[in-house]
Design a protein around this motif. Structure first.
Motif, short mmCIF file in Angstrom:
data_model
loop_
_atom_site.label_atom_id
_atom_site.label_comp_id
_atom_site.label_asym_id
_atom_site.label_seq_id
_atom_site.Cartn_x
_atom_site.Cartn_y
_atom_site.Cartn_z
N VAL A 51 0.81 -1.23 0.00
CA VAL A 51 0.00 0.00 0.00
C VAL A 51 0.85 1.27 0.00
O VAL A 51 0.54 2.21 -0.75
CB VAL A 51 -1.03 -0.02 1.16
N PRO A 52 1.94 1.35 0.78
CA PRO A 52 2.75 2.58 0.73
C PRO A 52 3.40 2.84 -0.65
O PRO A 52 3.82 3.96 -0.92
CB PRO A 52 3.82 2.35 1.79
N LEU A 53 3.44 1.82 -1.51
CA LEU A 53 4.07 1.96 -2.83
C LEU A 53 3.05 2.19 -3.95
O LEU A 53 3.41 2.18 -5.12
CB LEU A 53 4.92 0.73 -3.14
N LEU A 54 1.80 2.39 -3.58
CA LEU A 54 0.74 2.61 -4.57
C LEU A 54 0.41 4.09 -4.66
O LEU A 54 0.42 4.81 -3.67
CB LEU A 54 -0.52 1.85 -4.16
N SER A 55 0.07 4.51 -5.87
CA SER A 55 -0.45 5.86 -6.02
C SER A 55 -1.97 5.87 -5.92
O SER A 55 -2.57 6.90 -5.63
CB SER A 55 0.00 6.48 -7.35
N SER A 56 -2.61 4.71 -6.10
CA SER A 56 -4.05 4.58 -5.87
C SER A 56 -4.39 3.12 -5.58
O SER A 56 -3.69 2.20 -6.01
CB SER A 56 -4.86 5.10 -7.05
N ARG A 57 -5.48 2.96 -4.84
CA ARG A 57 -5.95 1.63 -4.46
C ARG A 57 -7.46 1.67 -4.38
O ARG A 57 -8.04 2.54 -3.74
CB ARG A 57 -5.38 1.24 -3.10
N GLU A 58 -8.10 0.72 -5.07
CA GLU A 58 -9.55 0.63 -5.05
C GLU A 58 -9.93 -0.82 -4.79
O GLU A 58 -9.43 -1.73 -5.44
CB GLU A 58 -10.12 1.09 -6.38
N VAL A 59 -10.81 -1.03 -3.81
CA VAL A 59 -11.31 -2.37 -3.48
C VAL A 59 -12.83 -2.32 -3.59
O VAL A 59 -13.48 -1.53 -2.91
CB VAL A 59 -10.91 -2.79 -2.04
N VAL A 60 -13.38 -3.14 -4.48
CA VAL A 60 -14.82 -3.14 -4.73
C VAL A 60 -15.36 -4.54 -4.47
O VAL A 60 -14.87 -5.52 -5.05
CB VAL A 60 -15.13 -2.71 -6.18
N GLU A 61 -16.36 -4.65 -3.60
CA GLU A 61 -17.05 -5.92 -3.42
C GLU A 61 -18.07 -6.03 -4.55
O GLU A 61 -18.82 -5.10 -4.82
CB GLU A 61 -17.75 -5.98 -2.07
N VAL A 62 -18.06 -7.17 -5.23
CA VAL A 62 -18.93 -7.38 -6.38
C VAL A 62 -19.76 -8.64 -6.18
O VAL A 62 -19.45 -9.49 -5.34
CB VAL A 62 -18.13 -7.47 -7.69
N THR A 63 -20.81 -8.76 -6.99
CA THR A 63 -21.68 -9.93 -6.97
C THR A 63 -21.72 -10.49 -8.38
O THR A 63 -21.99 -9.75 -9.34
CB THR A 63 -23.10 -9.55 -6.53
N PRO A 64 -21.44 -11.79 -8.54
CA PRO A 64 -21.50 -12.38 -9.88
C PRO A 64 -22.93 -12.33 -10.45
O PRO A 64 -23.90 -12.42 -9.70
CB PRO A 64 -21.08 -13.84 -9.68
N LEU A 65 -23.02 -12.18 -11.74
CA LEU A 65 -24.31 -12.27 -12.40
C LEU A 65 -24.68 -13.74 -12.48
O LEU A 65 -23.94 -14.55 -13.03
CB LEU A 65 -24.23 -11.66 -13.80
N ALA A 66 -25.81 -14.09 -11.93
CA ALA A 66 -26.21 -15.49 -11.77
C ALA A 66 -26.17 -16.27 -13.09
O ALA A 66 -25.77 -17.43 -13.12
CB ALA A 66 -27.59 -15.58 -11.15
N GLU A 67 -26.56 -15.64 -14.17
CA GLU A 67 -26.65 -16.37 -15.44
C GLU A 67 -25.31 -16.68 -16.08
O GLU A 67 -25.24 -17.48 -16.99
CB GLU A 67 -27.56 -15.64 -16.43
N VAL A 68 -24.22 -16.07 -15.58
CA VAL A 68 -22.93 -16.32 -16.18
C VAL A 68 -21.88 -16.76 -15.16
O VAL A 68 -20.70 -16.77 -15.46
CB VAL A 68 -22.41 -15.08 -16.95
N VAL A 69 -22.29 -17.15 -13.98
CA VAL A 69 -21.35 -17.56 -12.94
C VAL A 69 -20.66 -18.84 -13.35
O VAL A 69 -21.30 -19.80 -13.80
CB VAL A 69 -22.07 -17.76 -11.58
#
Length: 106
Positions: free
Chosen positions: A84-102
């Protein structure tokens, strides 16, 4: 009742000149993370077009497994202490799979 699986898409932009340090730490992080009993999938990807851009896809058996991952000694040391100290940006997104293509693997 079975707990819901948890999925994350993580995006890191590494500061110029720090790519090898992050790659080294990430190699150790991936190896350790994949041994966790609640980890279903843990895979980093490098952007093919943008230098220093890393995407990490993670899947856990439950919210408790995801929390256990973040509480490990190696996550604290490698991610929070080294990467983390070596990053210029960090994004963490919780996602949900689309049921029809899991993928049936999940």
């Amino acid at each position: 009742m079975e707990e819901q699986k948890v999925f994350y898409m993580v995006k890191w932009q590494i500061q110029p000149g720090q790519e090898e340090v992050v790659r080294h730490a990430l190699t150790h992080l991936v190896a350790r993370s994949r041994t966790e009993p609640g980890c279903l999938y843990y895979q980093p990807h490098a952007s093919a077009t943008q230098p220093g851009l890393v995407y990490l896809y993670e899947a856990y058996a439950s919210p408790a497994a995801a929390l256990a991952h973040r509480e490990t000694e190696y996550f604290q040391r490698l991610v929070l202490g080294t990467i983390v100290p070596l990053l210029s940006s960090r994004e963490v997104v919780e996602v949900t799979p689309l049921a029809e293509v899991v993928n049936s693997r999940f």
